[in-house]
Scaffold this active site. Structure first.
Site, mmCIF file in Angstrom:
data_model
loop_
_atom_site.group_PDB
_atom_site.id
_atom_site.type_symbol
_atom_site.label_atom_id
_atom_site.label_comp_id
_atom_site.label_asym_id
_atom_site.label_seq_id
_atom_site.Cartn_x
_atom_site.Cartn_y
_atom_site.Cartn_z
ATOM 1 N N ARG A 76 -22.305 65.695 -3.588
ATOM 2 C CA ARG A 76 -21.896 65.768 -4.984
ATOM 3 C C ARG A 76 -20.579 66.460 -5.200
ATOM 4 N NH1 ARG A 76 -26.537 65.024 -5.378
ATOM 5 N NH2 ARG A 76 -26.541 66.494 -3.700
ATOM 6 N N THR A 77 -20.455 67.647 -4.672
ATOM 7 C CA THR A 77 -19.287 68.437 -5.038
ATOM 8 C C THR A 77 -18.015 67.747 -4.558
ATOM 9 O OG1 THR A 77 -20.642 70.397 -4.896
ATOM 10 C CG2 THR A 77 -18.286 70.744 -4.968
ATOM 11 N N LYS B 156 -10.345 73.073 16.602
ATOM 12 C CA LYS B 156 -9.432 73.524 17.667
ATOM 13 C C LYS B 156 -9.135 75.008 17.532
ATOM 14 C CE LYS B 156 -6.836 69.183 17.667
ATOM 15 N NZ LYS B 156 -5.518 68.651 17.267
ATOM 16 N N ARG C 137 -14.606 74.112 0.474
ATOM 17 C CA ARG C 137 -15.957 74.644 0.704
ATOM 18 C C ARG C 137 -16.001 75.196 2.119
ATOM 19 N NH1 ARG C 137 -21.609 71.784 -0.596
ATOM 20 N NH2 ARG C 137 -20.917 72.520 -2.617
ATOM 21 N N HIS D 108 -20.398 79.632 -6.363
ATOM 22 C CA HIS D 108 -20.142 78.193 -6.476
ATOM 23 C C HIS D 108 -19.680 77.937 -7.917
ATOM 24 C CE1 HIS D 108 -20.273 73.988 -6.031
ATOM 25 N NE2 HIS D 108 -21.441 73.821 -5.440
HETATM 26 C C1 NCD Z 1 -25.475 73.289 -4.147
HETATM 27 C C2 NCD Z 1 -24.677 74.083 -3.120
HETATM 28 O O1 NCD Z 1 -23.950 73.492 -2.337
HETATM 29 O O2 NCD Z 1 -24.779 75.297 -3.174
HETATM 30 N N1 NCD Z 1 -25.176 71.933 -4.127
HETATM 31 C C3 NCD Z 1 -24.188 71.472 -4.930
HETATM 32 O O3 NCD Z 1 -23.038 71.745 -4.721
HETATM 33 N N2 NCD Z 1 -24.550 70.774 -6.014
HETATM 34 C C4 NCD Z 1 -26.927 73.530 -4.098
HETATM 35 C C5 NCD Z 1 -27.633 73.332 -2.792
HETATM 36 O O4 NCD Z 1 -27.050 72.915 -1.798
HETATM 37 O O5 NCD Z 1 -28.838 73.595 -2.788
#
Ligand code: NCD
Length: 304
Positions: free
Chosen positions: A51-52, A80, A101, A129
């Site tokens: 999703r993100t 590397k 991320r 997040h």
């Molecule tokens: C969340 C995360 O990555 O923290 N997912 C997301 O980005 N929607 C929640 C999760 O992974 O449980």
């Protein structure tokens, strides 16, 4: 130049403005279709995501911009041994804005300190997040009409869940917020959240184990997945993973206008039969996530 590391990087007024822009995008998408023509978003994902990452990419494409990046540490020069600081210097030459991320807490912050383009924290370890939080705030504001005076239940993995930590941090600035933390003993909210955020700001909260006991009082129920990747051993994960399963029967105990949110991905914690309930808004939440990321990209690139 601004980065986004935590939801607190924006004031409440700025968050309102961001959500206003996102609402306008929802209604008038064509007006925004070329606002990022010629701009490039880099998505640097050192940890899995559906999703993100895709919602950032979709957001940029909907704005007329382009995207590049990598979806795992294995497919980048991190394999590397390149440092995040070096990688961001390189990315700064290729792109106008970066969503990152990383499994290590604080890595996007290190990147931001060396970057010449805006960096967005797209999740750092069990820490924060912020763009999921913007999504959650927008979902609540759009569907409930406001962000004040609410009892919010957070259920599941409150220890490792970064979406939970970010959301509590953001909601502490609104009035009349009452938290109910629903988790097994082992997955309670971290002490720093209790002392530095809740107690310090006199925010009312209670901690319970049974979901059924508190269901009738909730305005929002925020379900979360048990964060398998942050457990030290598989046995504990297996013991705790199905601790909560939201079912139709449990939904019957809730208010008629309660709303169920989930950052997704879901594993077993919400039974699929609940998806049909109009109070289940987690798929709508995904849509809001794209609009708010569009608004965020425009804001950080100073195009609105
Ligand atoms: C969340 C995360 O990555 O923290 N997912 C997301 O980005 N929607 C929640 C999760 O992974 O449980």
């Amino acid at each position: 130049m601004r980065h986004l590391m935590s939801p607190l990087d924006f004031s409440v007024q700025e968050l309102d403005k961001l959500m206003d822009i996102a609402e306008d995008i929802e209604k008038n998408q064509e007006k925004y279709a070329h606002m990022c023509d010629g701009k490039i978003l880099a998505t640097c994902f050192y940890e899995p995501s559906t999703r993100t990452r895709l919602s950032f990419e979709s957001a940029m494409l909907h704005l007329g911009g382009q995207v590049l990046g990598f979806a795992s540490a294995d497919s980048s020069s991190a394999a590397k041994g390149e440092s995040v600081s070096d990688t961001i210097r390189i990315i700064s030459c290729y792109a106008d804005i970066c969503a990152m991320r990383h499994p290590k807490e604080g890595a996007p912050m290190v990147a931001a300190s060396k970057s010449t383009i805006p960096v967005i924290n797209a999740g750092d370890g069990g820490h924060q997040h912020p763009t999921q939080t913007l999504t959650d705030l927008m979902t609540i504001r759009s569907l409930k009409g406001q962000l004040n005076n609410m009892t919010i239940g957070l259920c599941g993995d409150l220890k490792f869940g970064r979406t939970v930590h970010s959301l509590i941090n953001a909601l502490k600035r609104y009035n009349g917020i009452n938290f109910v933390f629903i988790s097994p003993e082992e997955l309670k909210i971290p002490d720093y959240i209790r002392s530095d955020i809740l107690d310090k700001n006199n925010i009312p909260y209670k901690e319970v184990i049974k979901l059924e006991d508190v269901m009738p009082e909730l305005d929002i129920l925020y379900m979360t997945r048990v964060q398998r990747e942050r457990f030290f051993n598989e046995e504990d994960y297996v013991r705790l993973k199905d601790f909560y399963i939201l079912t139709k029967d449990k939904m019957e105990l809730a208010k008629k206008d309660m709303m169920v949110l989930h950052p997704l991905p879901r594993v077993n914690e919400i039974s699929v039969e609940v998806d049909e309930d109009p109070r289940a808004v987690y798929f709508k939440q995904v849509q809001y996530g794209m609009y708010i990321r569009m608004a965020l990209i425009l804001t950080l690139l100073e195009l609105v």
